[in-house]
Design a protein around this motif. Structure first.
Motif, PDB file in Angstrom:
ATOM      1  N   HIS A  44     -12.926   3.854   5.225  1.00  0.00           N
ATOM      2  CA  HIS A  44     -11.342   4.080   5.438  1.00  0.00           C
ATOM      3  C   HIS A  44     -10.740   2.922   5.374  1.00  0.00           C
ATOM      4  CE1 HIS A  44      -7.812   4.710   7.930  1.00  0.00           C
ATOM      5  NE2 HIS A  44      -7.820   5.773   7.579  1.00  0.00           N
ATOM      6  N   TYR A  45      -9.532   2.975   4.674  1.00  0.00           N
ATOM      7  CA  TYR A  45      -8.595   1.843   4.510  1.00  0.00           C
ATOM      8  C   TYR A  45      -7.244   2.208   5.033  1.00  0.00           C
ATOM      9  CZ  TYR A  45     -12.446   0.405   1.150  1.00  0.00           C
ATOM     10  OH  TYR A  45     -13.657  -0.050   0.462  1.00  0.00           O
ATOM     11  N   ASP A  46      -6.716   1.319   5.865  1.00  0.00           N
ATOM     12  CA  ASP A  46      -5.228   1.527   6.145  1.00  0.00           C
ATOM     13  C   ASP A  46      -4.495   1.641   4.845  1.00  0.00           C
ATOM     14  OD1 ASP A  46      -5.877   1.270   8.970  1.00  0.00           O
ATOM     15  OD2 ASP A  46      -5.905  -0.829   8.736  1.00  0.00           O
ATOM     16  N   ILE A  47      -4.496   0.890   4.210  1.00  0.00           N
ATOM     17  CA  ILE A  47      -3.786   0.759   2.898  1.00  0.00           C
ATOM     18  C   ILE A  47      -4.319   0.810   1.495  1.00  0.00           C
ATOM     19  CG2 ILE A  47      -1.992  -0.480   1.649  1.00  0.00           C
ATOM     20  CD1 ILE A  47      -0.852   0.511   3.959  1.00  0.00           C
ATOM     21  N   LEU A  48      -4.080   1.631   0.509  1.00  0.00           N
ATOM     22  CA  LEU A  48      -4.748   1.457  -0.844  1.00  0.00           C
ATOM     23  C   LEU A  48      -3.616   1.237  -1.753  1.00  0.00           C
ATOM     24  CD1 LEU A  48      -6.959   2.265  -2.621  1.00  0.00           C
ATOM     25  CD2 LEU A  48      -5.811   4.174  -3.347  1.00  0.00           C
ATOM     26  N   TYR A  49      -3.470  -0.193  -2.007  1.00  0.00           N
ATOM     27  CA  TYR A  49      -2.566  -0.775  -2.730  1.00  0.00           C
ATOM     28  C   TYR A  49      -2.513  -0.363  -4.441  1.00  0.00           C
ATOM     29  CZ  TYR A  49       0.186  -4.672  -4.866  1.00  0.00           C
ATOM     30  OH  TYR A  49       0.924  -5.463  -5.474  1.00  0.00           O
TER      31      TYR A  49
ATOM     32  N   SER B 284      -0.863  -9.312   7.341  1.00  0.00           N
ATOM     33  CA  SER B 284      -0.559  -7.992   8.396  1.00  0.00           C
ATOM     34  C   SER B 284      -1.604  -7.664   9.014  1.00  0.00           C
ATOM     35  CB  SER B 284      -0.092  -6.686   7.305  1.00  0.00           C
ATOM     36  OG  SER B 284      -1.240  -6.234   6.521  1.00  0.00           O
ATOM     37  N   GLY B 285      -3.245  -8.194   8.588  1.00  0.00           N
ATOM     38  CA  GLY B 285      -4.171  -7.807   9.448  1.00  0.00           C
ATOM     39  C   GLY B 285      -4.708  -6.345   9.383  1.00  0.00           C
ATOM     40  N   LEU B 286      -4.303  -5.484   8.395  1.00  0.00           N
ATOM     41  CA  LEU B 286      -4.566  -4.137   8.140  1.00  0.00           C
ATOM     42  C   LEU B 286      -5.676  -4.118   7.050  1.00  0.00           C
ATOM     43  CD1 LEU B 286      -1.026  -2.376   8.005  1.00  0.00           C
ATOM     44  CD2 LEU B 286      -2.572  -2.428   9.865  1.00  0.00           C
ATOM     45  N   SER B 287      -6.602  -3.224   7.112  1.00  0.00           N
ATOM     46  CA  SER B 287      -7.487  -3.180   6.089  1.00  0.00           C
ATOM     47  C   SER B 287      -6.812  -2.502   4.729  1.00  0.00           C
ATOM     48  CB  SER B 287      -8.684  -2.278   6.350  1.00  0.00           C
ATOM     49  OG  SER B 287      -8.404  -1.088   6.707  1.00  0.00           O
ATOM     50  N   PHE B 288      -7.355  -3.069   3.892  1.00  0.00           N
ATOM     51  CA  PHE B 288      -6.613  -2.658   2.319  1.00  0.00           C
ATOM     52  C   PHE B 288      -7.716  -2.561   1.178  1.00  0.00           C
ATOM     53  CE2 PHE B 288      -6.087  -7.212   2.025  1.00  0.00           C
ATOM     54  CZ  PHE B 288      -6.017  -7.228   0.821  1.00  0.00           C
ATOM     55  N   ALA B 289      -7.261  -2.044   0.137  1.00  0.00           N
ATOM     56  CA  ALA B 289      -8.225  -2.149  -1.281  1.00  0.00           C
ATOM     57  C   ALA B 289      -7.417  -1.755  -2.334  1.00  0.00           C
ATOM     58  CB  ALA B 289      -9.286  -1.368  -1.022  1.00  0.00           C
ATOM     59  N   VAL B 290      -7.752  -2.086  -3.417  1.00  0.00           N
ATOM     60  CA  VAL B 290      -7.388  -1.641  -4.702  1.00  0.00           C
ATOM     61  C   VAL B 290      -8.254  -0.676  -5.374  1.00  0.00           C
ATOM     62  CG1 VAL B 290      -5.693  -3.652  -5.057  1.00  0.00           C
ATOM     63  CG2 VAL B 290      -8.138  -3.298  -6.073  1.00  0.00           C
ATOM     64  N   MET B 291      -7.846   0.094  -6.167  1.00  0.00           N
ATOM     65  CA  MET B 291      -8.528   1.107  -6.898  1.00  0.00           C
ATOM     66  C   MET B 291      -9.240   0.863  -8.283  1.00  0.00           C
ATOM     67  SD  MET B 291      -8.045   5.326  -7.392  1.00  0.00           S
ATOM     68  CE  MET B 291      -6.720   5.315  -8.551  1.00  0.00           C
ATOM     69  N   ALA B 292     -10.440   0.670  -8.297  1.00  0.00           N
ATOM     70  CA  ALA B 292     -10.713   0.059  -9.670  1.00  0.00           C
ATOM     71  C   ALA B 292     -10.543   1.148 -10.882  1.00  0.00           C
ATOM     72  CB  ALA B 292     -12.445  -0.211  -9.692  1.00  0.00           C
TER      73      ALA B 292
END
Length: 487
Positions: free
Chosen positions: A245-250, A276-284
């Motif tokens: 789970h991610y807070d943000i998907l960029y 921001s300290g939030l968990s995030f990821a990008v989509m390959a």
């Protein structure tokens, strides 16, 4: 005046104009004469009023009921949302090529036009000497409707509306914003574009190649899809994994992935996300959402890209999608919900930054005080009413003062990139990007301009090279300004 002169009531002083006329012009007449004249004047006025009411439907004044009716029946869906073509592979026709294909709501819109010309006065293409005149398009369609039409024979383009006018629209929505009857001019143009594009295969010069690039490699530049995240090789950014789970998907978008100047926006957003300290990821698997394909009329390509993107997004678990491009944001937020499983919680980068600054998670300051002009992107301000967020972000930077140009917010002027125009060449006497940047500088006196759209940024950078008087102007995205001055 006649009534006051005949009755002479105590309250006559409270009708100063009528009482003055009564005293000056009717003081020598008898009561019988006054009453007789009053009766005939009353009858005359009554007949005029009744005649006017009877003539309303056949005269210009019909807008008194047509405009409110049009406004009452306006769509409650997001502005600029184009109707999805269901079962597109089974359809025999696309968009609108004949007048008989317009819905009752479209015809109500045409009939509600008050011919005021406000749409034309704010149209950026028209201002630049281009072929588009929104008022003339609606009036031409209205005239066609009043003359009568044949569902099988009448052809709208080019018999009623010129192809050049249709293809030059930036879909900025300024005409709809100014229309007192809320006529959906942009949607009307987009529906006719669909017919020209999908049935005739005709697009503005340069657009067809870009559409082919999206179809073949998933980005409008036609560059290697494996290089989509090359800009972040030294940033060690996390890629989304199923089950996490991610807070943000960029959502980075094509412009910041492949355009070297706009890659700085993506790098700035990574810095802000980490702060921001939030968990995030990008989509390959990220690929172009083909927003501009839908705007130029290529609905089929848009739907293919949409279905693939939704399928890829649904592999991962996240709270929100973050987009720094207004066009990507508008597509993900407003267009995708029309498709199965396409409902996502989407936030713009300027709103996200405002949220983090308001919560005190990130702070920024300048060593010296500066003034900066703020340019509003059409797809943020007009399409999604995101106006205060970029100003809040910049005003939260210690030492930074924002200034608004003459036309800002919902009245902002388009940079000229929307509606697929970014990929075309225009024959306008002066380019839209130069006109807009000059207006910002002239009405604010600032030599620094903040944008919130990568396409606006690219257009303004191009304007600097096209006009020497603008060469010293500094242009930067809100995210770049915040990231550069983070405490």
């Amino acid at each position: 005046a006649l009534r006051l002169a005949a009755e002479q009531p105590a309250h006559a002083v409270w009708s100063p104009v009528g009482n003055f006329i009564a005293q000056v012009f009717y003081s020598g007449m008898s009561k019988e004469q006054l009453e007789a004249q009053h009766l005939w004047v009353w009858i005359f006025h009554g007949l005029i009023s009744l005649a006017f009411v009877a003539l309303i439907p056949a005269t210009y004044f019909s807008h008194m009921y047509k405009s409110p009716t049009s406004i009452y029946w306006q769509r409650t869906k997001p502005r600029g949302l184009l109707e999805k073509i269901d079962d597109i592979e089974e359809q025999e026709s696309f968009g609108i090529s004949k007048f008989g294909q317009f819905s009752w709501h479209d015809r109500l819109n045409f009939d509600a036009c008050v011919e005021c010309g406000r749409c034309t006065s704010v149209c950026p293409v028209n201002r630049a000497g281009g072929p588009l005149d929104p008022r003339e398009i609606i009036l031409s369609l209205k005239k066609r409707m009043e003359e009568g039409y044949s569902k099988s024979e009448d052809i709208l383009v080019p018999d009623v509306v010129s192809k050049e006018a249709l293809l030059s629209c930036t879909t900025c929505g300024a005409c709809v914003e100014q229309c007192p009857s809320r006529i959906e001019i942009v949607n009307t143009i987009a529906q006719m574009r669909r017919s020209v594009g999908m049935e005739e295969g005709q697009f503005a010069e340069g657009v067809a190649k870009t559409l082919q690039n999206i179809q073949s490699v998933g980005n409008p530049w036609g560059l290697d899809p494996d290089e989509r995240f090359a800009w972040a090789k030294d940033l060690d950014i996390p890629f989304a994994e199923p089950g996490v789970h991610y807070d943000i998907l960029y959502w980075v978008g094509c412009s910041a992935s492949y355009d070297k100047r706009n890659q700085k926006i993506a790098r700035a957003m990574i810095k802000i996300l980490r702060a921001s300290g939030l968990s995030f990821a990008v989509m390959a698997e990220e690929m172009c959402n083909a927003e501009y394909a839908r705007r130029v009329g290529e609905e089929y390509l848009f739907q293919i890209q949409t279905q693939m993107n939704i399928e890829n997004l649904r592999q991962y678990t996240f709270s929100r999608i973050l987009a720094h491009c207004p066009h990507c944001f508008n597509t993900l937020k407003n267009d995708y919900p029309e498709f199965e499983r396409g409902q996502f919680n989407v936030i713009s980068h300027v709103q996200f930054i405002a949220e983090q600054m308001d919560a005190g998670r990130i702070k920024a300051s300048l060593s010296e005080k500066e003034r900066i002009a703020v340019h509003d992107a059409c797809y943020y301000a007009r399409y999604n009413q995101i106006i205060n967020a970029p100003r809040f972000d910049l005003n939260k930077v210690e030492g930074l003062e924002t200034v608004n140009p003459k036309e800002w917010g919902c009245n902002t002027t388009c940079c000229g990139a929307g509606g697929g125009q970014f990929w075309t060449d225009t024959d306008a006497s002066e380019r839209l990007n130069v006109i807009r940047l000059k207006a910002i500088v002239d009405t604010t006196g600032c030599d620094k301009v903040a944008t919130s759209c990568p396409f606006c940024l690219s257009m303004f950078d191009s304007a600097k090279s096209q006009d020497k008087s603008l060469s010293e102007i500094s242009i930067a995205d809100v995210a770049e300004i915040i990231a550069k001055n983070l405490k």
